[in-house]
Design a protein around this motif. Structure first.
Motif, PDB file in Angstrom:
ATOM      1  N   SER A   1       1.034  -1.161  -0.023  1.00 44.17           N
ATOM      2  CA  SER A   1       0.063  -0.051   0.184  1.00 44.17           C
ATOM      3  C   SER A   1       0.904   1.267   0.205  1.00 44.17           C
ATOM      4  N   ILE A   2       2.012   1.495   0.883  1.00 45.99           N
ATOM      5  CA  ILE A   2       2.683   2.329   0.837  1.00 45.99           C
ATOM      6  C   ILE A   2       3.708   2.490  -0.150  1.00 45.99           C
ATOM      7  N   VAL A   3       4.019   1.308  -0.899  1.00 43.15           N
ATOM      8  CA  VAL A   3       4.900   1.542  -1.991  1.00 43.15           C
ATOM      9  C   VAL A   3       4.024   2.084  -3.320  1.00 43.15           C
ATOM     10  N   ALA A   4       2.755   1.771  -3.264  1.00 48.52           N
ATOM     11  CA  ALA A   4       2.026   2.170  -4.314  1.00 48.52           C
ATOM     12  C   ALA A   4       1.525   3.425  -4.258  1.00 48.52           C
ATOM     13  N   GLU A   5       1.327   3.791  -3.269  1.00 45.59           N
ATOM     14  CA  GLU A   5       1.088   5.338  -2.746  1.00 45.59           C
ATOM     15  C   GLU A   5       2.498   6.285  -3.331  1.00 45.59           C
ATOM     16  N   THR A   6       3.644   5.560  -2.894  1.00 42.89           N
ATOM     17  CA  THR A   6       4.707   6.410  -3.168  1.00 42.89           C
ATOM     18  C   THR A   6       5.059   6.470  -4.717  1.00 42.89           C
ATOM     19  N   ALA A   7       4.656   5.274  -5.387  1.00 39.46           N
ATOM     20  CA  ALA A   7       4.856   5.589  -6.805  1.00 39.46           C
ATOM     21  C   ALA A   7       3.884   6.510  -7.470  1.00 39.46           C
ATOM     22  N   THR A   8       2.645   6.687  -6.920  1.00 38.78           N
ATOM     23  CA  THR A   8       1.981   7.876  -7.671  1.00 38.78           C
ATOM     24  C   THR A   8       2.257   9.226  -6.976  1.00 38.78           C
ATOM     25  N   GLY A   9       3.165   9.429  -5.965  1.00 36.67           N
ATOM     26  CA  GLY A   9       3.439  10.744  -5.592  1.00 36.67           C
ATOM     27  C   GLY A   9       4.647  11.291  -6.254  1.00 36.67           C
ATOM     28  N   THR A  10       5.133  12.406  -5.712  1.00 37.14           N
ATOM     29  CA  THR A  10       6.046  13.178  -6.071  1.00 37.14           C
ATOM     30  C   THR A  10       7.526  12.374  -5.596  1.00 37.14           C
ATOM     31  N   PRO A  11       8.381  12.342  -6.329  1.00 41.92           N
ATOM     32  CA  PRO A  11       9.851  11.639  -5.976  1.00 41.92           C
ATOM     33  C   PRO A  11      10.180  12.423  -4.635  1.00 41.92           C
ATOM     34  N   ARG A  12      10.649  11.746  -3.777  1.00 39.77           N
ATOM     35  CA  ARG A  12      11.481  12.256  -2.629  1.00 39.77           C
ATOM     36  C   ARG A  12      12.733  12.768  -2.426  1.00 39.77           C
ATOM     37  N   GLY A  13      13.461  11.811  -3.308  1.00 32.44           N
ATOM     38  CA  GLY A  13      14.874  12.168  -3.337  1.00 32.44           C
ATOM     39  C   GLY A  13      15.654  11.805  -2.195  1.00 32.44           C
ATOM     40  N   GLU A  14      14.952  10.957  -1.608  1.00 31.76           N
ATOM     41  CA  GLU A  14      15.752  10.418  -0.041  1.00 31.76           C
ATOM     42  C   GLU A  14      14.959   9.061   0.315  1.00 31.76           C
ATOM     43  N   HIS A  15      15.405   8.390   1.304  1.00 31.19           N
ATOM     44  CA  HIS A  15      14.858   7.301   1.900  1.00 31.19           C
ATOM     45  C   HIS A  15      13.755   7.593   3.036  1.00 31.19           C
TER      46      HIS A  15
ATOM     47  N   GLU B   1      20.583  -3.445  19.929  1.00 34.22           N
ATOM     48  CA  GLU B   1      18.982  -3.049  20.282  1.00 34.22           C
ATOM     49  C   GLU B   1      18.371  -2.355  19.220  1.00 34.22           C
ATOM     50  N   THR B   2      18.920  -1.798  18.594  1.00 36.71           N
ATOM     51  CA  THR B   2      18.253  -0.973  17.354  1.00 36.71           C
ATOM     52  C   THR B   2      18.540  -1.145  16.046  1.00 36.71           C
ATOM     53  N   SER B   3      19.184  -2.407  15.844  1.00 37.03           N
ATOM     54  CA  SER B   3      19.638  -2.449  14.483  1.00 37.03           C
ATOM     55  C   SER B   3      18.577  -2.596  13.378  1.00 37.03           C
ATOM     56  N   LEU B   4      17.334  -3.303  13.666  1.00 32.54           N
ATOM     57  CA  LEU B   4      16.383  -3.521  12.911  1.00 32.54           C
ATOM     58  C   LEU B   4      14.975  -2.671  12.849  1.00 32.54           C
ATOM     59  N   VAL B   5      15.338  -1.812  13.528  1.00 32.27           N
ATOM     60  CA  VAL B   5      13.810  -0.785  13.981  1.00 32.27           C
ATOM     61  C   VAL B   5      14.383   0.489  13.590  1.00 32.27           C
ATOM     62  N   PRO B   6      13.224   1.423  12.909  1.00 32.70           N
ATOM     63  CA  PRO B   6      13.656   2.838  12.647  1.00 32.70           C
ATOM     64  C   PRO B   6      14.002   3.441  13.931  1.00 32.70           C
ATOM     65  N   LEU B   7      15.111   4.466  13.798  1.00 35.21           N
ATOM     66  CA  LEU B   7      15.557   5.139  14.793  1.00 35.21           C
ATOM     67  C   LEU B   7      14.764   6.511  15.180  1.00 35.21           C
ATOM     68  N   GLY B   8      14.286   7.099  13.991  1.00 34.79           N
ATOM     69  CA  GLY B   8      13.524   7.910  14.063  1.00 34.79           C
ATOM     70  C   GLY B   8      12.071   7.831  13.536  1.00 34.79           C
ATOM     71  N   GLU B   9      11.484   9.136  13.038  1.00 34.72           N
ATOM     72  CA  GLU B   9      10.299   9.005  12.390  1.00 34.72           C
ATOM     73  C   GLU B   9      10.262   7.913  11.444  1.00 34.72           C
ATOM     74  N   ALA B  10       9.018   7.463  11.340  1.00 32.77           N
ATOM     75  CA  ALA B  10       8.767   6.147  10.410  1.00 32.77           C
ATOM     76  C   ALA B  10       7.140   6.163  10.206  1.00 32.77           C
ATOM     77  N   ARG B  11       6.689   5.634   8.944  1.00 32.98           N
ATOM     78  CA  ARG B  11       5.412   5.488   8.540  1.00 32.98           C
ATOM     79  C   ARG B  11       4.986   3.974   9.046  1.00 32.98           C
ATOM     80  N   ILE B  12       4.043   4.105   9.792  1.00 33.54           N
ATOM     81  CA  ILE B  12       3.544   2.995  10.665  1.00 33.54           C
ATOM     82  C   ILE B  12       2.365   2.363  10.111  1.00 33.54           C
ATOM     83  N   GLY B  13       2.646   0.955   9.527  1.00 36.33           N
ATOM     84  CA  GLY B  13       1.421   0.333   8.842  1.00 36.33           C
ATOM     85  C   GLY B  13       0.226   0.111   9.657  1.00 36.33           C
ATOM     86  N   ARG B  14      -0.979  -0.276   9.208  1.00 32.33           N
ATOM     87  CA  ARG B  14      -2.136  -0.241   9.863  1.00 32.33           C
ATOM     88  C   ARG B  14      -2.543  -1.656  10.514  1.00 32.33           C
ATOM     89  N   ILE B  15      -1.926  -2.706   9.958  1.00 29.52           N
ATOM     90  CA  ILE B  15      -2.161  -4.126  10.403  1.00 29.52           C
ATOM     91  C   ILE B  15      -0.823  -4.381  11.591  1.00 29.52           C
TER      92      ILE B  15
END
Length: 250
Positions: free
Chosen positions: A167-181, A224-238
């Motif tokens: 869902s997020i990938v599809a939304e990103t594809a139809t949006g404006t390029p971010r130029g970042e991750h 401890e934090t190798s596999l999780v976001p360190l800062g702001e992240a988009r959180i899924g619904r499920i």
């Protein structure tokens, strides 16, 4: 809008294709089975003709260190060269949270190499870094068994459902390029062993699960934090529990 999904028959790709088609876009699900091979370049120019957006969710068929690096570097170079020739306006790559924090994980380092190619390509881009997929919990458990016990590294885990990723990938594809991750993750964060133990209990698997400071994640050292976001992240619904209920019913 014409959108080409590289790896369009895979776990994330197939879901992304459906969402984009349902939104009214012309979508080509590209893979070797449809005559599009990013490793050899076969079919790329034809597939990308008239495309405005390319979504790359392809995965390496091998996790062997040299093979996985060769896959992402070769595939990335061929794909991005074809995109420049076709004047593609937006490239979207699916990557992994923490790729730049695990130098001894060969797969993660191959994704770092892929990301660099995208950033240096000159094609406007967005990079979606996801945490590990809930759909991979069983495989993670199976590859972590030592003498009948699932041994997992210490650290936090925050898996995300494939449907949310798509869902997020599809939304990103139809949006404006971010130029970042940017990072995306599931709603539930807990110690690695607890997440996997919940999954195994839900499917009736009684193998014991322990946290082991010596355990590795596909060869990589986990803190401890190798596999999780360190800062702001988009959180899924499920949520994990919601996904588990659906998983048990299938």
């Amino acid at each position: 809008m014409k959108i080409v999904v590289i790896g369009g028959s895979g776990l994330i790709g197939s879901r992304t294709v459906i969402l984009l088609r349902d939104a009214g876009h012309e979508v080509l699900a590209a893979s070797p089975s449809t005559g599009v091979n990013t490793l050899t370049g076969e079919g790329l120019s034809e597939a990308l003709a008239g495309a405005e957006v390319v979504v790359d969710v392809a995965n390496s068929p091998s996790f062997e260190p040299k093979a996985v690096l060769a896959f992402f570097e070769t595939s990335g170079r061929n794909l991005l060269e074809a995109e420049r020739a076709a004047s593609v306006r937006h490239h979207v790559t699916l990557s992994i949270v923490g790729t730049d924090r695990m130098p001894d994980n060969a797969y993660f380092q191959a994704k770092v190499a892929q990301e660099k190619l995208v950033k240096d390509s000159g094609v406007p881009f967005s990079i979606v870094r996801a945490t590990q997929f809930m759909e991979f919990l069983g495989a993670i458990a199976d590859t972590s068994v030592v003498d009948g016990t699932v041994r997992l590294p210490e650290g936090l885990f925050q898996p995300i459902a494939a449907d949310d990723v798509a869902s997020i990938v599809a939304e990103t594809a139809t949006g404006t390029p971010r130029g970042e991750h940017f990072d995306i993750a599931g709603p539930n964060r807990a110690p690695f062993d607890r997440i996997v133990a919940r999954y195994l209990k839900a499917i009736g698997d009684d193998r014991p699960v322990v946290s082991d400071p010596q355990a590795r994640y596909f060869g990589g050292t986990v803190v401890e934090t190798s596999l999780v976001p360190l800062g702001e992240a988009r959180i899924g619904r499920i949520s994990l529990d919601g996904w588990l209920r659906g998983h048990r019913s299938t």
